[in-house]
Design an enzyme around this catalytic site. Structure first.
Site, PDB file in Angstrom:
ATOM      1  N   GLY A 190      -4.593   6.839 -29.229  1.00  0.00           N
ATOM      2  CA  GLY A 190      -5.950   7.384 -29.230  1.00  0.00           C
ATOM      3  C   GLY A 190      -6.282   7.993 -27.886  1.00  0.00           C
ATOM      4  N   ALA A 191      -5.283   8.635 -27.278  1.00  0.00           N
ATOM      5  CA  ALA A 191      -5.410   9.095 -25.890  1.00  0.00           C
ATOM      6  C   ALA A 191      -6.365  10.261 -25.701  1.00  0.00           C
ATOM      7  CB  ALA A 191      -4.029   9.481 -25.352  1.00  0.00           C
TER       8      ALA A 191
ATOM      9  N   GLY B 157      -9.344  10.668 -26.959  1.00  0.00           N
ATOM     10  CA  GLY B 157     -10.751  10.286 -26.957  1.00  0.00           C
ATOM     11  C   GLY B 157     -11.274  10.008 -25.560  1.00  0.00           C
TER      12      GLY B 157
ATOM     13  N   GLY C 137      -8.362  -2.386 -28.788  1.00  0.00           N
ATOM     14  CA  GLY C 137      -9.786  -2.309 -28.503  1.00  0.00           C
ATOM     15  C   GLY C 137     -10.534  -1.498 -29.538  1.00  0.00           C
ATOM     16  N   THR C 138      -9.838  -1.062 -30.586  1.00  0.00           N
ATOM     17  CA  THR C 138     -10.460  -0.286 -31.657  1.00  0.00           C
ATOM     18  C   THR C 138     -11.516  -1.127 -32.364  1.00  0.00           C
ATOM     19  OG1 THR C 138      -8.394   0.935 -31.996  1.00  0.00           O
ATOM     20  CG2 THR C 138     -10.001   0.984 -33.785  1.00  0.00           C
TER      21      THR C 138
ATOM     22  N   ASN D 277     -14.675  -5.765 -27.205  1.00  0.00           N
ATOM     23  CA  ASN D 277     -15.181  -5.180 -25.962  1.00  0.00           C
ATOM     24  C   ASN D 277     -14.301  -5.657 -24.804  1.00  0.00           C
ATOM     25  OD1 ASN D 277     -16.854  -4.807 -23.492  1.00  0.00           O
ATOM     26  ND2 ASN D 277     -18.412  -4.165 -24.951  1.00  0.00           N
ATOM     27  N   THR D 278     -13.841  -4.732 -23.989  1.00  0.00           N
ATOM     28  CA  THR D 278     -12.982  -5.085 -22.857  1.00  0.00           C
ATOM     29  C   THR D 278     -13.752  -5.264 -21.560  1.00  0.00           C
ATOM     30  OG1 THR D 278     -12.537  -2.721 -22.544  1.00  0.00           O
ATOM     31  CG2 THR D 278     -10.904  -3.987 -23.798  1.00  0.00           C
TER      32      THR D 278
ATOM     33  N   HIS E 211     -26.214   2.291 -29.001  1.00  0.00           N
ATOM     34  CA  HIS E 211     -25.115   3.141 -28.550  1.00  0.00           C
ATOM     35  C   HIS E 211     -25.470   4.610 -28.747  1.00  0.00           C
ATOM     36  CE1 HIS E 211     -22.794  -0.610 -28.790  1.00  0.00           C
ATOM     37  NE2 HIS E 211     -21.933  -0.019 -27.982  1.00  0.00           N
TER      38      HIS E 211
ATOM     39  N   LYS F 211     -21.526   7.288 -32.252  1.00  0.00           N
ATOM     40  CA  LYS F 211     -20.823   6.080 -32.706  1.00  0.00           C
ATOM     41  C   LYS F 211     -20.905   5.979 -34.224  1.00  0.00           C
ATOM     42  CE  LYS F 211     -20.240   1.166 -31.692  1.00  0.00           C
ATOM     43  NZ  LYS F 211     -18.787   1.363 -31.478  1.00  0.00           N
TER      44      LYS F 211
ATOM     45  N   GLY G 273     -18.677  -3.382 -32.339  1.00  0.00           N
ATOM     46  CA  GLY G 273     -17.695  -4.443 -32.152  1.00  0.00           C
ATOM     47  C   GLY G 273     -18.175  -5.486 -31.167  1.00  0.00           C
TER      48      GLY G 273
END
Length: 279
Positions: free
Chosen positions: A33-34, A36, A111-112, A137-138, A168, A172, A178
């Site tokens: 997913g690079a 995005g 993280g999706t 969430n990271t 958000h 989104k 998430g």
């Protein structure tokens, strides 16, 4: 194989060096997913942390991830030349990405968001062969918030109503976020109940009185908000509000890079950000 942490910088800024046979080389991170916004933010943060970007996958017409690093469409090829993978793509691509990581024997941070029960089953299966860190969430701050919510819910009775409000940006596509679900799961763990059985997500019209013990969700969308979350615990005559505001996507990228670095060297299994933070 031996791992060495560079602890000279702040917590998120720890480059991981792999030492093998007396030689050293920097960790190679691949990004699913690079193309995005998150994928590109992760690439930039990883470079700042002294890590190497092995490449990224997305649509074939996505251009370069960074100068000289093309975005391709082959997840297995990317997995083979990476030490660890980070996935911030879409739920529909998860199965293919997990299969690639399992085939290459490489750990992956997922993280999706917007994952359903069947996606979690796929993660459980993959975790039997490789290390998988999955989180809604990271952000390090959000995960500390989740720990506080769990503690509060564990110590307060169900006469304290729990409501989770999130906002958000207008683009989104999933709701609740998430992160909101992560916070809801934390509250449910604290109460030792199932979130699926106590979640209230749709109030419209004459709904009747609030069901005692339920965990409510409200999703707001608009503008360019990176992510606001508030957990409200309300009882008769008093209210506790615990919240987090994301001012930039960089905080998620920093947490993802730290989580991916931590994942290196972990045995096969399913992990979350609690392990990264030692909670």
């Amino acid at each position: 194989m031996q791992l060495a942490d560079d602890k000279a910088g702040p917590l998120w800024h720890r480059a991981v060096t792999i030492i093998t046979g007396g030689d050293e080389y920097m960790t190679k991170i691949g990004i699913f997913g690079a193309a995005g916004r998150m994928g590109r933010a992760i690439a930039q943060v990883a470079l700042e942390a002294g890590l190497e970007i092995s490449g990224g996958t997305d649509r074939p017409d996505s251009g370069d991830l960074l100068p000289g690093i093309a975005i391709t469409s082959d997840p297995l090829e990317l997995a083979k030349r990476s030490d660890v993978l980070i996935d911030f793509s879409v739920p529909a691509a998860l199965s293919r990405h997990l299969d690639a990581c399992v085939a290459a024997g490489k750990p992956v941070l997922v993280g999706t968001t917007g994952l359903e029960a069947d996606h979690h089953s796929l993660i459980d299966t993959a975790a039997g062969s490789i290390a998988v860190l999955q989180t809604g969430n990271t952000s390090l701050g959000v995960n500390i918030l989740a720990a506080l919510v769990e503690q509060a819910a564990a110590r307060l009775g169900d006469d304290w109503d729990i409501e989770i409000v999130e906002m958000h940006h207008r683009h989104k596509v999933d709701a609740p976020s998430g992160t909101a679900l992560l916070l809801g799961e934390a509250a449910a763990r604290g109460r030792q109940i199932s979130l699926a059985d106590h979640s209230d997500r749709g109030r419209d019209g004459i709904t009747g009185a609030r069901v005692q013990g339920s965990i409510g969700f409200a999703a707001l969308r608009g503008g360019s908000v990176a992510g606001d979350h508030q957990v409200i615990l309300a009882s008769e005559g008093e209210r506790i509000e615990l919240g987090h505001r994301a001012e930039s996507r960089v905080i998620f990228a920093r947490g993802a890079v730290r989580g991916a670095s931590w994942l290196l060297g972990q045995p096969a299994g399913r992990y979350d950000m609690k392990g990264v933070l030692g909670l």
